[in-house]
Scaffold this motif. Structure first.
Motif, PDB file in Angstrom:
ATOM      1  N   SER A 310       0.891  -0.955   0.089  1.00  0.00           N
ATOM      2  CA  SER A 310       0.009   0.017  -0.063  1.00  0.00           C
ATOM      3  C   SER A 310       0.777   1.284   0.265  1.00  0.00           C
ATOM      4  O   SER A 310       1.863   0.994   0.420  1.00  0.00           O
ATOM      5  CB  SER A 310      -0.979  -0.346   1.446  1.00  0.00           C
ATOM      6  N   ARG A 311      -0.146   2.312  -0.263  1.00  0.00           N
ATOM      7  CA  ARG A 311       1.091   3.551  -0.747  1.00  0.00           C
ATOM      8  C   ARG A 311       1.481   4.024   0.892  1.00  0.00           C
ATOM      9  O   ARG A 311       3.111   4.492   0.890  1.00  0.00           O
ATOM     10  CB  ARG A 311       0.295   5.362  -1.126  1.00  0.00           C
ATOM     11  N   ASP A 312       0.986   3.281   2.176  1.00  0.00           N
ATOM     12  CA  ASP A 312       2.191   3.330   3.275  1.00  0.00           C
ATOM     13  C   ASP A 312       2.483   3.086   3.031  1.00  0.00           C
ATOM     14  O   ASP A 312       3.610   2.626   4.978  1.00  0.00           O
ATOM     15  CB  ASP A 312       0.796   4.234   4.239  1.00  0.00           C
ATOM     16  N   GLY A 313       2.781   2.083   2.530  1.00  0.00           N
ATOM     17  CA  GLY A 313       4.058   0.750   3.318  1.00  0.00           C
ATOM     18  C   GLY A 313       3.209  -0.318   4.435  1.00  0.00           C
ATOM     19  O   GLY A 313       4.163  -1.532   4.884  1.00  0.00           O
ATOM     20  N   GLN A 314       1.929  -0.419   4.977  1.00  0.00           N
ATOM     21  CA  GLN A 314       1.746  -0.740   6.217  1.00  0.00           C
ATOM     22  C   GLN A 314       0.684  -1.872   6.223  1.00  0.00           C
ATOM     23  O   GLN A 314       0.620  -2.939   6.617  1.00  0.00           O
ATOM     24  CB  GLN A 314       0.843   0.234   7.171  1.00  0.00           C
ATOM     25  N   THR A 315       0.487  -2.372   4.790  1.00  0.00           N
ATOM     26  CA  THR A 315      -0.093  -3.490   3.910  1.00  0.00           C
ATOM     27  C   THR A 315       0.638  -4.029   3.189  1.00  0.00           C
ATOM     28  O   THR A 315       0.656  -3.266   1.787  1.00  0.00           O
ATOM     29  CB  THR A 315      -1.919  -2.925   4.168  1.00  0.00           C
ATOM     30  N   MET A 316       0.495  -5.357   2.742  1.00  0.00           N
ATOM     31  CA  MET A 316       1.190  -6.276   1.816  1.00  0.00           C
ATOM     32  C   MET A 316      -0.257  -7.158   1.131  1.00  0.00           C
ATOM     33  O   MET A 316      -0.403  -8.235   2.289  1.00  0.00           O
ATOM     34  CB  MET A 316       2.496  -7.003   2.820  1.00  0.00           C
ATOM     35  N   TYR A 317      -0.164  -6.763  -0.167  1.00  0.00           N
ATOM     36  CA  TYR A 317      -1.126  -7.816  -0.780  1.00  0.00           C
ATOM     37  C   TYR A 317       0.189  -8.750  -0.982  1.00  0.00           C
ATOM     38  O   TYR A 317       1.495  -8.461  -1.818  1.00  0.00           O
ATOM     39  CB  TYR A 317      -1.685  -7.252  -1.506  1.00  0.00           C
ATOM     40  N   PHE A 318      -0.083 -10.036  -1.515  1.00  0.00           N
ATOM     41  CA  PHE A 318       0.659 -11.067  -2.045  1.00  0.00           C
ATOM     42  C   PHE A 318      -0.423 -12.373  -2.589  1.00  0.00           C
ATOM     43  O   PHE A 318      -1.259 -12.047  -2.303  1.00  0.00           O
ATOM     44  CB  PHE A 318       1.853 -11.447  -1.774  1.00  0.00           C
ATOM     45  N   ALA A 319       0.378 -12.981  -3.854  1.00  0.00           N
ATOM     46  CA  ALA A 319      -0.847 -14.077  -4.109  1.00  0.00           C
ATOM     47  C   ALA A 319      -0.138 -15.491  -3.333  1.00  0.00           C
ATOM     48  O   ALA A 319       1.093 -15.612  -3.023  1.00  0.00           O
ATOM     49  CB  ALA A 319      -0.555 -14.813  -5.198  1.00  0.00           C
ATOM     50  N   TRP A 332      -4.100 -12.611  -0.294  1.00  0.00           N
ATOM     51  CA  TRP A 332      -3.797 -12.711   0.638  1.00  0.00           C
ATOM     52  C   TRP A 332      -3.021 -11.202   0.979  1.00  0.00           C
ATOM     53  O   TRP A 332      -2.705 -10.538   0.044  1.00  0.00           O
ATOM     54  CB  TRP A 332      -2.823 -13.674   0.848  1.00  0.00           C
ATOM     55  N   TYR A 333      -2.964 -11.026   2.349  1.00  0.00           N
ATOM     56  CA  TYR A 333      -3.039  -9.698   2.277  1.00  0.00           C
ATOM     57  C   TYR A 333      -2.063  -9.765   4.140  1.00  0.00           C
ATOM     58  O   TYR A 333      -2.504 -10.458   5.233  1.00  0.00           O
ATOM     59  CB  TYR A 333      -3.487  -8.354   2.908  1.00  0.00           C
ATOM     60  N   SER A 334      -1.459  -8.775   4.838  1.00  0.00           N
ATOM     61  CA  SER A 334      -0.713  -9.223   5.905  1.00  0.00           C
ATOM     62  C   SER A 334      -0.535  -7.572   6.524  1.00  0.00           C
ATOM     63  O   SER A 334       0.114  -6.674   5.719  1.00  0.00           O
ATOM     64  CB  SER A 334       0.417  -9.593   6.004  1.00  0.00           C
ATOM     65  N   GLU A 335      -0.994  -7.306   7.252  1.00  0.00           N
ATOM     66  CA  GLU A 335      -0.900  -6.081   8.270  1.00  0.00           C
ATOM     67  C   GLU A 335       0.955  -5.915   8.855  1.00  0.00           C
ATOM     68  O   GLU A 335       0.652  -6.705   9.847  1.00  0.00           O
ATOM     69  CB  GLU A 335      -1.159  -5.300   8.892  1.00  0.00           C
ATOM     70  N   LYS A 336       1.729  -4.626   8.883  1.00  0.00           N
ATOM     71  CA  LYS A 336       2.563  -3.968   9.734  1.00  0.00           C
ATOM     72  C   LYS A 336       2.289  -4.433  10.531  1.00  0.00           C
ATOM     73  O   LYS A 336       1.098  -3.633  11.248  1.00  0.00           O
ATOM     74  CB  LYS A 336       3.744  -3.424   8.684  1.00  0.00           C
ATOM     75  N   SER A 337       3.352  -4.424  12.342  1.00  0.00           N
ATOM     76  CA  SER A 337       2.862  -4.065  13.284  1.00  0.00           C
ATOM     77  C   SER A 337       3.660  -3.084  13.813  1.00  0.00           C
ATOM     78  O   SER A 337       4.644  -2.564  13.037  1.00  0.00           O
ATOM     79  CB  SER A 337       2.820  -4.963  14.668  1.00  0.00           C
ATOM     80  N   LYS A 338       3.477  -2.538  14.900  1.00  0.00           N
ATOM     81  CA  LYS A 338       4.252  -1.317  15.452  1.00  0.00           C
ATOM     82  C   LYS A 338       5.403  -1.946  15.740  1.00  0.00           C
ATOM     83  O   LYS A 338       6.681  -1.139  15.675  1.00  0.00           O
ATOM     84  CB  LYS A 338       3.223  -0.885  17.178  1.00  0.00           C
ATOM     85  N   ASN A 339       6.235  -3.370  15.994  1.00  0.00           N
ATOM     86  CA  ASN A 339       7.389  -3.491  16.020  1.00  0.00           C
ATOM     87  C   ASN A 339       8.414  -3.553  14.895  1.00  0.00           C
ATOM     88  O   ASN A 339       9.533  -4.557  14.747  1.00  0.00           O
ATOM     89  CB  ASN A 339       7.369  -5.149  16.998  1.00  0.00           C
ATOM     90  N   GLY A 340       7.305  -3.522  13.643  1.00  0.00           N
ATOM     91  CA  GLY A 340       8.405  -3.639  11.939  1.00  0.00           C
ATOM     92  C   GLY A 340       7.888  -5.381  11.483  1.00  0.00           C
ATOM     93  O   GLY A 340       8.197  -4.828  10.687  1.00  0.00           O
ATOM     94  N   ARG A 341       7.091  -5.772  12.053  1.00  0.00           N
ATOM     95  CA  ARG A 341       7.301  -7.149  11.477  1.00  0.00           C
ATOM     96  C   ARG A 341       5.906  -7.544  10.911  1.00  0.00           C
ATOM     97  O   ARG A 341       4.706  -6.853  11.269  1.00  0.00           O
ATOM     98  CB  ARG A 341       7.160  -8.373  12.648  1.00  0.00           C
ATOM     99  N   TRP A 342       5.834  -8.267  10.151  1.00  0.00           N
ATOM    100  CA  TRP A 342       4.466  -8.824   9.190  1.00  0.00           C
ATOM    101  C   TRP A 342       3.235  -9.353  10.017  1.00  0.00           C
ATOM    102  O   TRP A 342       3.829 -10.479  10.535  1.00  0.00           O
ATOM    103  CB  TRP A 342       4.202  -9.024   7.957  1.00  0.00           C
ATOM    104  N   ASN A 366      -5.222   4.572  -3.470  1.00  0.00           N
ATOM    105  CA  ASN A 366      -5.545   4.801  -2.171  1.00  0.00           C
ATOM    106  C   ASN A 366      -7.239   3.845  -2.749  1.00  0.00           C
ATOM    107  O   ASN A 366      -7.813   4.912  -2.791  1.00  0.00           O
ATOM    108  CB  ASN A 366      -5.440   6.518  -0.658  1.00  0.00           C
ATOM    109  N   GLY A 367      -7.256   3.182  -1.590  1.00  0.00           N
ATOM    110  CA  GLY A 367      -8.672   2.600  -1.578  1.00  0.00           C
ATOM    111  C   GLY A 367      -9.017   1.550  -2.929  1.00  0.00           C
ATOM    112  O   GLY A 367     -10.072   1.752  -3.346  1.00  0.00           O
ATOM    113  N   VAL A 368      -7.764   1.143  -3.076  1.00  0.00           N
ATOM    114  CA  VAL A 368      -7.976   0.651  -4.708  1.00  0.00           C
ATOM    115  C   VAL A 368      -6.720  -0.542  -5.091  1.00  0.00           C
ATOM    116  O   VAL A 368      -6.157  -0.079  -4.582  1.00  0.00           O
ATOM    117  CB  VAL A 368      -8.575   0.976  -5.968  1.00  0.00           C
TER     118      VAL A 368
END
Length: 746
Positions: A310-319, A332-342, A366-368
């Motif tokens: 995502s534009r802010d680098g906080q959400t990763m989309y992947f196949a 699929w997607y993953s969100e980055k936590s406060k400690n920098g880990r996915w 954003n949002g697409v």
């Protein structure tokens, strides 16, 4: 005694030969083993030898294997020929009709594809779902081809190779590419004489490259390998890659690290499978750390890759094809936590994913989310889709339709930050090899989709029977629409492009017209501060209106010049009344060649966004000064050299003054209308005139004019050109038709 020695000698020489003959494998066994290892190029050649002699009950099985091999390496004409032979046999399995229909659909033969798909019978629910999706896709494709959107689009010939080339992203430095065709070419910064070959396709392994000069019109095309100190020694496929917003963290899709490409766990010719994983590296100072597997995201025994952030680098989309998804490859997607880990990966849900393949996610706004799918109704192979929302919360799903989608695989949809210029890859006909990179420009892209409804998430679409498609007067929807808001029907008198069920017709319009711009929204640029009318008038006074331009070697247009071949995706103006990850060839079925087919009038009305028309001129009185400026602008003419879309020095000087005037009149909008001379085909000249329109539009945008104030009409051949009626003409007379003119909408 001599006779005894001779017998012993002959026996000694013959014995190893007999042993060797006993140890040799049959061609069929070698073919089966190559097929299991996904070495389809080699397997296809071996099965072809077997098929020439096969008889009886084994013949049908061999023919299916041969056709499957050719299909998987993208040789669809050959695959279709083998399926045609097979489906004529009395012992032809029912599944062949579905496979043959898929090949026909991928080549753009939608009517013939429906005939084959309708012959398929099965008691399995998933198989019947696939049949219904393919039939619905055929119906949609027929309608979308008849409602083609007009825009400037071209195959970037400079980036085409004999292999597969596709775009995976944009950085501050340039365009990110993945290719297996650049490795031997001199355009590569580090060409290789004998690159390693992937036996699956008999092509080199993929590598990741950066094309810094991705604006068109450059004198040299030069790609460089990305981070060779980090990725240069990877033995198999490299890419796609993705950088975080700061471009100090790299995510790259690779084969299983430090293992055989088939991930074999024991000795033997057939075992293991190709597994893709995500690796990452972080830049510390001026150096990149060694690659490491991204343990939080990878899943043992499954393929994972094709990262989009995502534009802010906080959400990763992947196949990935891991368990817990909707079917095969899923997004699929993953969100980055406060400690920098996915965080723990989550499936994007059934709105995005289907029981079939979804892959190649990209994030441009954003949002697409953009991605490619074989599970939602489409035109064939992988189709590009646009989903509004994020994570598991999605509201609208839209097929991008033609000209973005085709019967082949269409993937990797990337937009530049200006949001009117973008890229994607396709293996449709007309390219230089397999997948090629295409470039398009559309100042109203977002408008085409933002106000439109979408198709429903995957269910069980009901196909429309052939008789209804061909004979019904009432349009049947191939996919149900989720309306965003009702769109009232409006009579269109001055629109240049209108969706129609009739064949496209080109109608030149003399008065300022409103072309139908499709939606894309460019981020508006701040407008220049308005100045006094005296200055407005003086700006154009010194402009030369119809001077004969001189050719200029400096290229300012985003298009290459001269244009040497027709653009792959022809521009049409219509009027009327209304699965493994690296490289797509490892992920899914090969793309067929598109074959133009004459189809009866389509009754299937598809979820197509209403065309965006330029605003109608308001009847506000203009002062004498304003009328003088308007008249001056509408008499400007910008000329071109033969077969060129490059602006001359005189044209650029005039456009500098036009930009100033548009900045002083913030309510004015501009119609750009371009023509060609009478030479060349109609289709080619339509494309060339579109390139000339965008040469002007792109120049004005760079001067600060918001893209949503600019519209265009690519006329093609000048209808008033006397040279088109068999009259001998001089070069000067031809040049009078090769022009762009302006109209003000106020």
């Amino acid at each position: 005694m001599l006779r005894c020695y001779a017998i012993i000698l002959c026996t000694t020489m013959l014995f190893p030969v007999l042993l060797f003959g006993q140890e040799q494998k049959s061609v069929r066994v070698m073919a089966d083993e190559a097929f299991e290892r996904q070495e389809y190029a080699a397997a296809g050649a071996l099965y072809t030898k077997v098929a020439q002699k096969a008889k009886g009950k084994h013949a049908a099985e061999i023919l299916m294997k041969v056709a499957a091999c050719y299909s998987k390496i993208g040789q669809y004409d050959d695959a279709g020929n083998w399926y045609q032979r097979l489906q004529a046999r009395p012992d032809c399995p029912s599944s062949v009709h579905l496979l043959y229909g898929e090949v026909l659909k991928s080549t753009g033969k939608y009517v013939e594809a429906k005939e084959q798909i309708n012959k398929f019978k099965s008691g399995k629910a998933d198989s019947m779902r696939l049949k219904n999706i393919m039939l619905a896709g055929c119906d949609s494709a027929i309608a979308w081809k008849s409602e083609r959107i007009d825009m400037a689009m071209e195959n970037i010939k400079e980036l085409s190779s004999s292999g597969a080339d596709w775009v995976s992203g944009v950085t501050r430095q340039g365009l990110l590419l993945v290719s297996n065709g650049y490795r031997k070419m001199s355009m590569n910064s580090t060409p290789e004489r004998n690159p390693a070959i992937d036996a699956r396709t008999n092509q080199p392994y993929f590598k990741a490259y950066l094309f810094k000069q991705y604006a068109q019109g450059v004198a040299n095309t030069y790609v460089e390998e990305i981070l060779p100190e980090v990725l240069g020694k990877v033995p198999y496929h490299v890419g796609p890659i993705c950088f975080n917003p700061r471009e100090d963290t790299l995510y790259v899709t690779l084969n299983s690290w430090q293992k055989d490409i088939a991930n074999r766990r024991k000795r033997g010719p057939v075992n293991g499978e190709r597994i893709m994983m995500i690796f990452w590296s972080v830049k510390t100072g001026d150096e990149w750390r060694p690659l490491e597997p991204l343990k939080e995201i990878n899943n043992s025994g499954s393929s994972t890759g094709q990262v989009a952030l995502s534009r802010d680098g906080q959400t990763m989309y992947f196949a990935s094809n891991r368990n817990g998804g909707q079917g095969k490859m899923d997004i699929w997607y993953s969100e980055k936590s406060k400690n920098g880990r996915w965080g723990k990966p989550k499936n994007c849900g059934p709105f995005i994913n289907t029981p079939f393949d979804e892959a190649f996610p990209t994030y441009n706004e954003n949002g697409v989310l953009y991605f490619s799918s074989k599970g939602h109704p489409g035109m064939g192979g992988f189709d590009l889709f646009r989903a509004t929302g994020e994570k598991t919360d999605w509201t609208i799903l839209q097929n991008l339709r033609a000209p973005f989608n085709s019967g082949g695989d269409d993937l990797g949809f990337i937009m530049k930050a200006n949001m009117y210029e973008g890229y994607f890859a396709s293996n449709r006909p007309g390219g230089g090899g397999s997948d090629d990179v295409y470039r398009f420009m559309d100042t109203h892209f977002a408008e085409r989709f933002n106000g439109a409804g979408g198709i429903q998430p995957y269910t069980d679409p009901s196909p429309v029977p052939d008789k209804e498609i061909l004979a019904s007067k009432e349009p049947a929807k191939p996919a149900e629409i989720i309306p965003d808001r009702p769109i009232p029907e409006k009579p269109v008198k001055e629109s240049v492009i209108v969706a129609s069920n009739k064949p496209p017709v080109v109608i030149p319009v003399a008065a300022p017209v409103v072309p139908v711009a499709a939606p894309l929204v460019a981020a508006p640029v701040s407008e220049p501060v308005a100045k006094s009318k005296k200055k407005k008038a003086s700006v154009l006074t010194g402009a030369t209106t119809a001077a004969e331009p001189e050719a200029d070697p400096v290229v300012t247009s985003p298009y290459k010049s001269p244009v040497s071949a027709p653009i792959t995706a022809p521009v049409i103006v219509s009027t009327g009344t209304p699965p493994v990850l690296t490289g797509r060839h490892q992920t899914g079925k090969p793309e067929p060649l598109i074959d133009s087919v004459t189809v009866p009038a389509v009754a299937a009305k598809t979820p197509v966004a209403k065309p965006v028309a330029a605003p109608k001129a308001e009847s506000q009185p203009l002062s004498d000064m304003d009328n003088a400026i308007l008249d001056k602008m509408e008499h400007l003419k910008f000329y071109y050299d033969f077969n060129s879309a490059t602006l001359t020095t005189a044209s650029r000087e005039m456009l500098d003054r036009v930009a100033v005037v548009l900045g002083q009149y913030p309510d004015w909008k501009l119609m750009v209308r371009s023509y060609t001379d009478a030479r060349g085909s109609d289709a080619y000249n339509k494309d060339l005139s579109a390139l000339r329109c965008y040469a002007v539009i792109d120049y004005l945008i760079k001067k600060g004019i918001p893209s949503n104030k600019l519209y265009y009409q690519n006329i093609g051949k000048d209808p008033e050109d006397p040279c088109g009626k068999g009259v001998p003409c001089t070069e000067r007379q031809y040049q009078a038709s090769r022009r762009t003119m302006l109209s003000i909408i106020h």
